[in-house]
Scaffold this motif. Structure first.
Motif, PDB file in Angstrom:
ATOM      1  N   MET A  77       0.799  -1.236  -0.074  1.00  0.00           N
ATOM      2  CA  MET A  77      -0.081  -0.126   0.121  1.00  0.00           C
ATOM      3  C   MET A  77       0.976   1.270  -0.113  1.00  0.00           C
ATOM      4  SD  MET A  77      -1.030   2.414   2.433  1.00  0.00           S
ATOM      5  CE  MET A  77      -0.853   1.740   3.951  1.00  0.00           C
ATOM      6  N   ARG A  78       2.158   1.141   0.796  1.00  0.00           N
ATOM      7  CA  ARG A  78       2.877   2.588   1.051  1.00  0.00           C
ATOM      8  C   ARG A  78       3.632   2.703  -0.428  1.00  0.00           C
ATOM      9  NH1 ARG A  78       2.512   7.218   3.371  1.00  0.00           N
ATOM     10  NH2 ARG A  78       4.442   8.110   3.754  1.00  0.00           N
ATOM     11  N   ALA A  79       4.304   1.682  -0.916  1.00  0.00           N
ATOM     12  CA  ALA A  79       5.337   1.796  -1.821  1.00  0.00           C
ATOM     13  C   ALA A  79       5.254   0.680  -2.989  1.00  0.00           C
ATOM     14  CB  ALA A  79       6.741   1.622  -1.322  1.00  0.00           C
ATOM     15  N   GLY A  80       4.079   0.100  -3.427  1.00  0.00           N
ATOM     16  CA  GLY A  80       3.988  -0.749  -4.421  1.00  0.00           C
ATOM     17  C   GLY A  80       4.420  -2.113  -4.067  1.00  0.00           C
ATOM     18  N   TRP A  81       4.958  -2.709  -4.999  1.00  0.00           N
ATOM     19  CA  TRP A  81       5.478  -4.140  -5.065  1.00  0.00           C
ATOM     20  C   TRP A  81       6.945  -4.211  -4.251  1.00  0.00           C
ATOM     21  CZ3 TRP A  81       2.564  -8.429  -5.538  1.00  0.00           C
ATOM     22  CH2 TRP A  81       1.185  -8.090  -6.426  1.00  0.00           C
ATOM     23  N   LEU A  82       7.670  -3.148  -4.649  1.00  0.00           N
ATOM     24  CA  LEU A  82       9.036  -2.888  -3.741  1.00  0.00           C
ATOM     25  C   LEU A  82       8.663  -2.836  -2.607  1.00  0.00           C
ATOM     26  CD1 LEU A  82      11.170  -1.108  -6.343  1.00  0.00           C
ATOM     27  CD2 LEU A  82      11.469  -3.422  -5.674  1.00  0.00           C
ATOM     28  N   GLY A  83       7.779  -1.918  -2.239  1.00  0.00           N
ATOM     29  CA  GLY A  83       7.283  -1.717  -0.608  1.00  0.00           C
ATOM     30  C   GLY A  83       6.977  -3.176   0.029  1.00  0.00           C
ATOM     31  N   ALA A  84       6.133  -4.089  -0.831  1.00  0.00           N
ATOM     32  CA  ALA A  84       5.905  -5.157   0.007  1.00  0.00           C
ATOM     33  C   ALA A  84       7.004  -6.012   0.162  1.00  0.00           C
ATOM     34  CB  ALA A  84       4.747  -5.982  -0.994  1.00  0.00           C
ATOM     35  N   LEU A  85       7.973  -6.257  -0.918  1.00  0.00           N
ATOM     36  CA  LEU A  85       9.121  -7.113  -0.611  1.00  0.00           C
ATOM     37  C   LEU A  85      10.089  -6.275   0.647  1.00  0.00           C
ATOM     38  CD1 LEU A  85      11.058  -9.378  -1.606  1.00  0.00           C
ATOM     39  CD2 LEU A  85      11.989  -7.515  -3.164  1.00  0.00           C
ATOM     40  N   ALA A  86      10.273  -5.063   0.550  1.00  0.00           N
ATOM     41  CA  ALA A  86      11.041  -4.314   1.674  1.00  0.00           C
ATOM     42  C   ALA A  86      10.312  -4.684   3.103  1.00  0.00           C
ATOM     43  CB  ALA A  86      10.907  -2.860   1.499  1.00  0.00           C
ATOM     44  N   ALA A  87       9.164  -4.511   3.087  1.00  0.00           N
ATOM     45  CA  ALA A  87       8.320  -4.867   4.406  1.00  0.00           C
ATOM     46  C   ALA A  87       8.613  -6.386   4.811  1.00  0.00           C
ATOM     47  CB  ALA A  87       6.930  -4.517   4.367  1.00  0.00           C
ATOM     48  N   PHE A  88       8.695  -7.246   3.903  1.00  0.00           N
ATOM     49  CA  PHE A  88       9.088  -8.466   4.426  1.00  0.00           C
ATOM     50  C   PHE A  88      10.450  -8.758   4.688  1.00  0.00           C
ATOM     51  CE2 PHE A  88      10.867 -12.597   2.498  1.00  0.00           C
ATOM     52  CZ  PHE A  88      10.118 -13.330   3.564  1.00  0.00           C
ATOM     53  N   THR A  89      11.266  -8.400   3.846  1.00  0.00           N
ATOM     54  CA  THR A  89      12.492  -8.716   4.070  1.00  0.00           C
ATOM     55  C   THR A  89      12.933  -7.851   5.565  1.00  0.00           C
ATOM     56  OG1 THR A  89      12.925  -8.589   1.855  1.00  0.00           O
ATOM     57  CG2 THR A  89      14.994  -8.076   3.345  1.00  0.00           C
ATOM     58  N   ALA A  90      12.764  -6.657   5.582  1.00  0.00           N
ATOM     59  CA  ALA A  90      13.148  -6.166   7.057  1.00  0.00           C
ATOM     60  C   ALA A  90      12.388  -6.700   8.292  1.00  0.00           C
ATOM     61  CB  ALA A  90      12.917  -4.596   6.782  1.00  0.00           C
ATOM     62  N   PHE A  91      11.020  -6.970   8.198  1.00  0.00           N
ATOM     63  CA  PHE A  91      10.365  -7.491   9.353  1.00  0.00           C
ATOM     64  C   PHE A  91      11.033  -9.162   9.711  1.00  0.00           C
ATOM     65  CE2 PHE A  91       6.565  -9.671  11.342  1.00  0.00           C
ATOM     66  CZ  PHE A  91       6.663  -8.776  12.518  1.00  0.00           C
ATOM     67  N   THR A  92      11.259  -9.709   8.760  1.00  0.00           N
ATOM     68  CA  THR A  92      11.928 -11.218   8.830  1.00  0.00           C
ATOM     69  C   THR A  92      13.306 -11.511   9.015  1.00  0.00           C
ATOM     70  OG1 THR A  92       9.839 -11.560   7.373  1.00  0.00           O
ATOM     71  CG2 THR A  92      11.727 -13.331   7.856  1.00  0.00           C
ATOM     72  N   LEU A  93      13.990 -10.475   8.493  1.00  0.00           N
ATOM     73  CA  LEU A  93      15.433 -10.926   8.574  1.00  0.00           C
ATOM     74  C   LEU A  93      16.151 -10.929   9.725  1.00  0.00           C
ATOM     75  CD1 LEU A  93      17.683 -11.336   6.359  1.00  0.00           C
ATOM     76  CD2 LEU A  93      18.298  -8.963   6.393  1.00  0.00           C
ATOM     77  N   PRO A  94      15.772  -9.928  10.999  1.00  0.00           N
ATOM     78  CA  PRO A  94      16.541 -10.267  12.052  1.00  0.00           C
ATOM     79  C   PRO A  94      16.587 -11.412  12.542  1.00  0.00           C
ATOM     80  CG  PRO A  94      15.412  -7.914  11.927  1.00  0.00           C
ATOM     81  CD  PRO A  94      15.108  -8.702  10.807  1.00  0.00           C
ATOM     82  N   SER A  95      14.960 -11.681  12.977  1.00  0.00           N
ATOM     83  CA  SER A  95      15.036 -12.984  13.754  1.00  0.00           C
ATOM     84  C   SER A  95      15.491 -14.321  12.812  1.00  0.00           C
ATOM     85  CB  SER A  95      13.459 -13.208  14.042  1.00  0.00           C
ATOM     86  OG  SER A  95      12.597 -12.961  12.980  1.00  0.00           O
ATOM     87  N   ALA A  96      15.311 -14.238  11.671  1.00  0.00           N
ATOM     88  CA  ALA A  96      15.736 -15.345  10.698  1.00  0.00           C
ATOM     89  C   ALA A  96      17.291 -15.595  10.805  1.00  0.00           C
ATOM     90  CB  ALA A  96      15.539 -14.977   9.300  1.00  0.00           C
TER      91      ALA A  96
END
Length: 399
Positions: A77-96
């Motif tokens: 919603m905020r930044a299109g498809w790249l924004g969706a990928l950015a949200a997933f990567t940033a939220f998931t990467l630390p714990s992963a």
């Protein structure tokens, strides 16, 4: 219709926002949704409270990791498809990264204290899963019909253990929900409008089904394909909450001997101590796999495979959500399936969680103490994990 505002930010902004959330969001999916609301609705004003509530309702209705699906949609919603990928990567990467690193170093832990810490992580899994079963049962099995569906799911698994039995239990639960009209008298409110075309939605649905059918076919052509197939199938069947991924992944990686039962439970306990989505437990398992690919490559394959089906389903449903969720048939099917997964998780609480962790009365006492801390004292899960690890070390050293 409550319309979400069109994309007006950047992928970098989304990444920075969700990296902060990925580093600080402890407490599981429900807590994550609260953190999201505070950050993107209250502080940043990306969307209204009502629009956010509609989006949460959508993701909680669908199979998959609800908090990660909400984050994915917010990024889109905020930044299109790249924004969706950015949200997933940033939220998931630390714990992963933390869980993959733990998987690659846990085998080197030795001595009574170290072994006791790992045993404490297995014990805390008993308390965590018991809390999840209790909470889900109250929410998803509030009447006698759905309670009976949950018990029926346990009976199915008693005679048909493993992934096949779980799929059968979910299908039977959905059928029973339709037969018993579990949605009777239920009203559905709220609407979600997202920038996803019907063509993209149909393509995502075809991709979801194609992978579900084709991955088992190619799984015999190499261990990497088998890993992707197992984790994708587990991610496709998660209804009702992230903890349901536990029995699904156990069936996929422990039964074939890829991960030992002890390592599986210790990793699940460790997953409670890190921020971010519970699905990153897949990164631990991928790194801990006995056969290659394992390590960093195994973690990446497992992580992407377990998240992918939930995101494909979300994309597929977005343009048709309002029509779909208003159908009484769809509501009945989903409520029946959700009741069945309560039974599946309840069965997992007994085996492998309880039987694999509790060996004597001292172990039971520590598990009960952790359960009371979670339910009565409302102690944060990460702190309970620390207490259990220290308690396990104490039992090993002084018991």
């Amino acid at each position: 219709m409550t319309a979400l505002r069109p994309a007006q930010g950047t992928a970098g902004e989304v990444f920075a926002t969700f990296l902060k959330l990925g580093l600080t969001s402890f407490g599981g999916p429900i807590a994550h949704l609260g953190y999201f609301r505070d950050e993107v609705v209250t502080r940043r004003g990306w969307l209204s409270d009502s629009a956010y509530a509609d989006l949460v309702a959508l993701c909680q209705f669908l199979p998959g990791p609800a908090s990660s699906q909400v984050g994915f949609a917010l990024g889109m919603m905020r930044a299109g498809w790249l924004g969706a990928l950015a949200a997933f990567t940033a939220f998931t990467l630390p714990s992963a990264l933390m869980l993959a690193a733990f998987a690659m170093t846990a085998a080197g832990i030795s001595g009574p204290g170290g072994v006791g810490v790992l045993h404490g992580l297995k014990i805390v899994a008993v308390a965590i899963v018991a809390q999840a079963v209790w909470g889900m049962a109250k929410t998803l099995c509030p009447d006698k019909e759905r309670a009976a569906i949950a018990v029926g799911a346990v009976a199915v698994l008693a005679f048909v253990p493993g992934a096949f039995g779980m799929v059968g239990a979910i299908l039977l639960g959905a059928s029973a929900g339709l037969l018993l009209r579990c949605s009777a008298g239920t009203s559905v409110g709220g609407h979600v409008s997202m920038p996803v075309s019907s063509r993209a939605a149909i393509g995502a649905f075809i991709a979801f089904l194609a992978l579900l059918v084709l991955l088992p076919v190619v799984a015999g052509h190499g261990q990497a394909w088998a890993v992707v197939d197992s984790f994708y199938r587990a991610g496709s069947l998660v209804f009702g909450g992230g903890h349901v991924v536990l029995p699904l992944l156990q069936a996929e990686v422990v039964r074939p001997g890829w991960v030992t039962p002890d390592a599986f439970l210790a990793g699940y306990g460790a997953a409670q101590a890190v921020p971010g989505p519970l699905f990153t437990f897949a990164a631990y398992l991928g790194a801990a796999l006995g056969p290659e690919p394992n390590g960093a490559i195994g973690a990446a394959l497992a992580l992407l495979a377990v998240f992918l089906p939930g995101f494909l389903i979300l994309i597929a449903v977005l343009p048709f959500w309002d029509r779909f969720r208003s159908m009484a048939t769809a509501q009945s099917l989903m409520r029946g399936a959700n009741a069945a997964v309560v039974g599946i998780l309840g069965a997992a609480l007994y085996a492998p969680v309880f039987t694999g962790a509790v060996g004597d009365l001292r172990d039971l006492a520590l598990a009960l103490a952790c359960f009371v801390m979670l339910t009565a004292w409302k102690t944060p899960p990460w702190l309970v994990v620390i207490v259990a690890a220290l308690g396990g070390a104490g039992l090993a050293l002084f018991g």
